[in-house]
Design a protein around this motif. Structure first.
Motif, PDB file in Angstrom:
ATOM      1  N   LYS A 230       0.839  -1.212   0.000  1.00  0.00           N
ATOM      2  CA  LYS A 230       0.000   0.000   0.000  1.00  0.00           C
ATOM      3  C   LYS A 230       0.872   1.260   0.000  1.00  0.00           C
ATOM      4  O   LYS A 230       0.620   2.239   0.685  1.00  0.00           O
ATOM      5  CB  LYS A 230      -0.934   0.021   1.222  1.00  0.00           C
ATOM      6  CG  LYS A 230      -1.736  -1.255   1.435  1.00  0.00           C
ATOM      7  CD  LYS A 230      -2.659  -1.535   0.270  1.00  0.00           C
ATOM      8  CE  LYS A 230      -3.553  -2.746   0.523  1.00  0.00           C
ATOM      9  NZ  LYS A 230      -2.886  -4.057   0.394  1.00  0.00           N
ATOM     10  N   ASP A 231       1.906   1.209  -0.847  1.00  0.00           N
ATOM     11  CA  ASP A 231       2.889   2.283  -0.929  1.00  0.00           C
ATOM     12  C   ASP A 231       3.082   2.626  -2.406  1.00  0.00           C
ATOM     13  O   ASP A 231       3.557   1.801  -3.186  1.00  0.00           O
ATOM     14  CB  ASP A 231       4.205   1.829  -0.296  1.00  0.00           C
ATOM     15  CG  ASP A 231       5.298   2.891  -0.371  1.00  0.00           C
ATOM     16  OD1 ASP A 231       5.042   3.982  -0.913  1.00  0.00           O
ATOM     17  OD2 ASP A 231       6.407   2.625   0.122  1.00  0.00           O
ATOM     18  N   HIS A 232       2.714   3.843  -2.788  1.00  0.00           N
ATOM     19  CA  HIS A 232       2.731   4.220  -4.206  1.00  0.00           C
ATOM     20  C   HIS A 232       3.914   5.110  -4.568  1.00  0.00           C
ATOM     21  O   HIS A 232       3.883   5.814  -5.584  1.00  0.00           O
ATOM     22  CB  HIS A 232       1.417   4.929  -4.552  1.00  0.00           C
ATOM     23  CG  HIS A 232       0.199   4.187  -4.104  1.00  0.00           C
ATOM     24  ND1 HIS A 232      -0.044   2.880  -4.467  1.00  0.00           N
ATOM     25  CD2 HIS A 232      -0.835   4.555  -3.289  1.00  0.00           C
ATOM     26  CE1 HIS A 232      -1.173   2.470  -3.911  1.00  0.00           C
ATOM     27  NE2 HIS A 232      -1.671   3.463  -3.179  1.00  0.00           N
ATOM     28  N   HIS A 363      -8.371  -5.182  -0.261  1.00  0.00           N
ATOM     29  CA  HIS A 363      -8.088  -4.577   1.044  1.00  0.00           C
ATOM     30  C   HIS A 363      -8.777  -5.297   2.196  1.00  0.00           C
ATOM     31  O   HIS A 363      -8.276  -5.275   3.308  1.00  0.00           O
ATOM     32  CB  HIS A 363      -8.510  -3.098   1.044  1.00  0.00           C
ATOM     33  CG  HIS A 363      -7.488  -2.205   0.425  1.00  0.00           C
ATOM     34  ND1 HIS A 363      -7.209  -0.943   0.892  1.00  0.00           N
ATOM     35  CD2 HIS A 363      -6.663  -2.378  -0.633  1.00  0.00           C
ATOM     36  CE1 HIS A 363      -6.261  -0.376   0.151  1.00  0.00           C
ATOM     37  NE2 HIS A 363      -5.928  -1.241  -0.796  1.00  0.00           N
ATOM     38  N   TYR A 407      -9.234   1.396  -5.060  1.00  0.00           N
ATOM     39  CA  TYR A 407      -8.298   1.671  -3.967  1.00  0.00           C
ATOM     40  C   TYR A 407      -7.112   2.555  -4.338  1.00  0.00           C
ATOM     41  O   TYR A 407      -6.475   3.129  -3.456  1.00  0.00           O
ATOM     42  CB  TYR A 407      -7.769   0.363  -3.382  1.00  0.00           C
ATOM     43  CG  TYR A 407      -8.839  -0.411  -2.640  1.00  0.00           C
ATOM     44  CD1 TYR A 407      -9.476   0.132  -1.532  1.00  0.00           C
ATOM     45  CD2 TYR A 407      -9.207  -1.689  -3.050  1.00  0.00           C
ATOM     46  CE1 TYR A 407     -10.454  -0.578  -0.848  1.00  0.00           C
ATOM     47  CE2 TYR A 407     -10.179  -2.405  -2.370  1.00  0.00           C
ATOM     48  CZ  TYR A 407     -10.811  -1.842  -1.277  1.00  0.00           C
ATOM     49  OH  TYR A 407     -11.778  -2.534  -0.596  1.00  0.00           O
TER      50      TYR A 407
END
Length: 854
Positions: A230-232, A363, A407
């Motif tokens: 969950k790191d863009h 998620h 998401y």
């Protein structure tokens, strides 16, 4: 039974290394996955060290497998089925590597080889994303390793063992009841390398192409890392890898085009062959992802698209692998692998990657259960009902798209239509649309098989693609021309139009000159398609001019930052070359002899293949062509033809040396390799389509001299020859002579015993400047007869001297197909310039990352 001459140790070592590779890659996958999930730094580092050790063992195993199999092939250990089936003792040494990756197992090894190298470079260069990216890469290695173990699991064969012995592969047959079976000539010599692959391009093209395939896993790995963590923030680090992958894969694909042009009788560099398409589509999607990645880095737009395109590029590489290695394209492509069926295994891995990627995009626990249940049910149904094959892949992509849209964060504000990111995104969508259309057309054999349909290949395959893709080319050309003149976020309208005014005027002038004076009148498919060609030429020229000018207008000549513009110039030059060379491609070999050696087929038309008899000069439009001789080369086992081309004005002469090699591996006919005469303006491209050899080993016949007067006749073995008239400087004879020569022709008639009549016009040409004499014999092929006019008669008898020769060597004939490709050099120059642009961009990006790190 004790077998004589078998070398068992290399095979045992190779199979052990294959099993070791399988185990080590699985351990590395688990260890990297565990390291990625752990937050505690010391524990994370401990797992990373363990994972690197496993990956190191995997690397040693892969390199060991590679070297062991090459050792077996190069030493002709034909007790191993793979070595026997893909090579021979008479094969040239440089093709031993080609033998290595002719088979599926060897190509999978090559893929894993590149994975190992890429993996270590990544570990060295990028510590932050090492764990998630290497998780994906190690799992891919595990999947590939299963293709090489050749073991049975619950009755299901997993992979094919490249180290299996002949007697194990073929079973209990009488041949293996003899302990000295390796000395049987058929076994000792080997089954040979496919004739189509006996070319230097086979040595260099597959490694580059597989480097491109293997490298697409890194952008995919970044996307996986972003989803699972969950790191863009991965998009800046991914850009240099995407550039490298685009350069490698693009080079590999276009090397395949060069191979087709240089060595295969496609009559060109691109035939929209399904395997060609399957390798190009992932590149198109990767380029789309590269542009949306740039958009996100500059404006925070298009993150979802970047995820989707990078994931899609790698998945489409897997899909292309499925297409080319399951044998499903065996009837529609000359490239496709057949045999060694791994359909279920490849299909399973394709779905695993799709559904696992979808799973990490979820998620909530409920979403994970839904995805897992859907994956098991839909994929499982395939093994009962093949109709669910495509359903599983499409359902997985549908779920993935849904979760990405749900998401992945995005900016709600709409982009300005006068922003660079807006038009770059439109360009990415157009590339995606092109890829979807090509994928659908390429997948028709799959659809036929799944749904038991019979959608036939279009009669004109190239046009079925071109009629759509030319409009894609127009849009991409225009976008390539104007997009760089926009600024990110917004561009003042006066600024934009002012900067584009000069490039637009220059481009219009150049493209109109090409259209008006370039003789581009390709009307085979009607005026509408011809009009589209002219518009596409303008778009391509516009892209060249606008990007070249942007180097000075926008970048002020700063070449270090010019990688993108140079790549765009290269792509546009390539597009110009494709449009001109394809639309002006012309068949020169119109059959003027009236003799058809073969019947018309889907691939060949006798009207477009000139028939040449050895030693006989034949009219071919603006050239006179002579089949001079042929030779057999024992080293490469090819038959070479020497063809002399002489221009009608006598100012130019050159030779082509096309060759043929008899097909092997149960295929009839022969493989034809063309030859080319290169010019700045284009190429003359020719290849043999058939030939008939003479029964006579040597022509022992000679000319017999005969005296004859007008109105007289003379005999030959099958009839008479009548001299009708003597004509000085006849109009229809001028095409045969050089400047300054005066021809003298005999008008004769050959009458055979069965009453058939044949015109005969032997003659000679006298150069009025130096009084030199040149004979111009004529031939009646059907009567195996050659007649020449030797000299005028003396004053006493008034008889003319002619020479008559009857020879069986007139049975030596070949048919030749000759094309003219105008401006083909622009295609290759464009590719080189485009790759240089990618490399410059890559270097600049790596420097930027280093400066940021400091």
């Amino acid at each position: 039974m004790e077998y004589i001459g078998e070398h068992l140790l290399p095979g045992q070592l190779g199979h052990f290394l294959a099993v070791l590779s399988l185990v080590a890659s699985l351990i590395a996958t688990i260890a990297f996955f565990k390291a990625n999930k752990i937050i505690d730094i010391p524990e994370k580092e401990s797992w990373l060290r363990f994972a690197r050790v496993a990956f190191f063992v995997e690397t040693i195993a892969v390199f060991g497998i590679f070297l062991t199999l090459y050792h077996i092939i190069s030493n002709h250990y034909h007790e191993y089925y793979y070595a026997w089936n893909h090579s021979s003792r008479s094969l040239q040494p440089q093709y031993l590597l080609a033998s290595f990756w002719e088979g599926q197992e060897g190509s999978f090894m090559l893929w894993n080889f590149w994975h190992c190298i890429i993996g270590w470079v990544f570990i060295w260069r990028n510590k932050k994303w090492e764990a998630p990216v290497l998780t994906v890469l190690s799992f891919a290695q595990f999947c590939i390793a299963t293709m090489l173990v050749g073991i049975y699991l619950f009755g299901w064969k997993v992979g094919n063992n490249p180290f299996i012995l002949m007697r194990e592969q073929l079973g209990d047959i009488p041949l293996f009841h003899n302990p000295d079976y390796l000395n049987f000539p058929r076994i000792k010599e080997g089954n040979d390398l496919n004739t189509l692959l006996q070319n230097y391009w086979m040595v260099i093209h597959p490694p580059i192409l597989f480097l491109g395939f293997a490298s697409t896993i890194i952008p995919f790995g970044f996307a996986y890392g972003g989803l699972i963590n969950k790191d863009h923030t991965w998009t800046k680090a991914s850009l240099s890898w995407a550039l490298f992958s685009a350069a490698a894969l693009g080079t590999g694909v276009m090397m395949g085009a060069a191979w087709a042009y240089e060595s295969l009788s496609f009559g060109g560099y691109w035939a929209w062959d399904p395997v060609e398409n399957a390798s190009m589509v992932p590149w198109l999607i990767l380029i789309a992802g590269l542009h949306t990645n740039l958009i996100y880095n500059h404006s925070s737009y298009s993150l979802k698209s970047t995820y989707f395109f990078y994931i899609g590029s790698f998945i489409l590489v897997l899909y292309s692998t499925f297409l080319t290695r399951t044998g499903i394209l065996g009837d529609t492509s000359v490239h496709a692998f057949t045999g060694a069926d791994m359909t279920e295994q490849l299909y399973l891995f394709l779905n695993i990657f799709i559904w696992l990627t979808t799973l990490v995009a979820t998620h909530t626990l409920k979403e994970k259960y839904i995805v897992l249940a859907s994956a098991v049910v839909i994929t499982g149904l395939y093994f009962l009902y093949p109709v669910f094959a495509l359903a599983s892949c499409l359902a997985g992509f549908g779920f993935l798209f849904y979760f990405l849209n749900k998401y992945i964060p995005s900016i709600k504000k709409e982009e300005s239509t006068y922003s660079r990111e807006f038009w770059m995104f439109i360009g990415a969508l157009v590339l995606f649309l092109a890829a979807i259309i090509i994928t659908y057309q390429t997948s028709l054999p799959v659809i036929n098989k799944i749904f038991n349909q019979k959608h036939a290949d279009p009669e004109d395959r190239e046009f079925s693609y071109n009629q759509i893709q030319i409009f894609i080319a127009i849009i991409i050309g225009m976008l390539t021309a104007v997009t760089q003149y926009f600024k990110y976020k917004d561009t003042p309208k006066p600024f934009f139009f002012k900067k584009l005014l000069v490039p637009t005027i220059v481009s219009l002038a150049i493209s109109l000159s090409i259209s008006i004076f370039g003789n581009i009148n390709y009307d085979k498919h009607g005026p509408g398609f011809l009009g589209a060609i002219h518009i596409a030429i303008f778009a391509a020229v516009y892209a060249v001019v606008a990007n070249a000018m942007y180097l000075w207008i926008g970048l002020k000549g700063k070449m270090k930052a010019a990688g993108a513009s140079i790549a765009h110039v290269g792509f546009a030059l390539f597009l110009v070359g494709v449009l001109i060379s394809s639309s002006k491609k012309k068949v020169l070999s119109e059959n003027t002899t009236g003799i058809s050696v073969f019947e018309k087929t889907k691939d060949q038309d006798p009207a477009e293949n000139i028939t040449l008899f050895k030693g006989v000069r034949t009219d071919m439009g603006k050239y006179d062509v002579t089949y001079v001789r042929d030779t057999a080369n024992e080293f490469d086992r090819k038959k070479y033809f020497e063809i002399r081309f002489t221009s009608k004005d006598g100012k130019e002469q050159f030779y082509l040396y096309p060759d043929v090699l008899k097909n092997n591996k149960g295929q009839e006919g022969f493989a034809a390799n063309p030859d080319k005469q290169h010019y700045i303006w284009g190429d003359i491209f020719g290849y043999a389509t058939s030939w008939v050899g003479s029964a006579a080993d040597k022509d022992t016949a000679s000319f017999r001299s005969i005296g004859i007067k007008k109105g007289d006749s003379t005999f030959y073995s099958n009839g008479i020859i009548v001299l009708n008239n003597v004509v000085v400087n006849p109009e229809k004879f001028k095409r045969e002579v050089l400047p300054g020569e005066t021809p003298v022709m005999l008008d004769m008639t050959v009458i055979s015993k069965d009453g058939r009549k044949y015109p005969l016009t032997p003659g000679f040409a006298i150069n009025m400047h130096d009084s030199s004499f040149r004979n111009l014999p004529d031939t009646v092929i059907a009567q195996s007869l050659i007649v020449r006019f030797d000299k005028l008669g003396d004053g006493d008898t008034g008889k003319l001297q002619i020479g008559i020769k009857e020879t069986s060597n007139l049975n030596d004939l070949m048919t030749l197909k000759v094309y003219e490709f105008p401006m083909i050099a622009l295609v290759w120059i464009g590719i080189i310039v485009m790759v240089i642009g990618f490399i410059l961009s890559l270097i600049q990006r790596v420097k930027r990352v280093k400066m940021t790190a400091v």
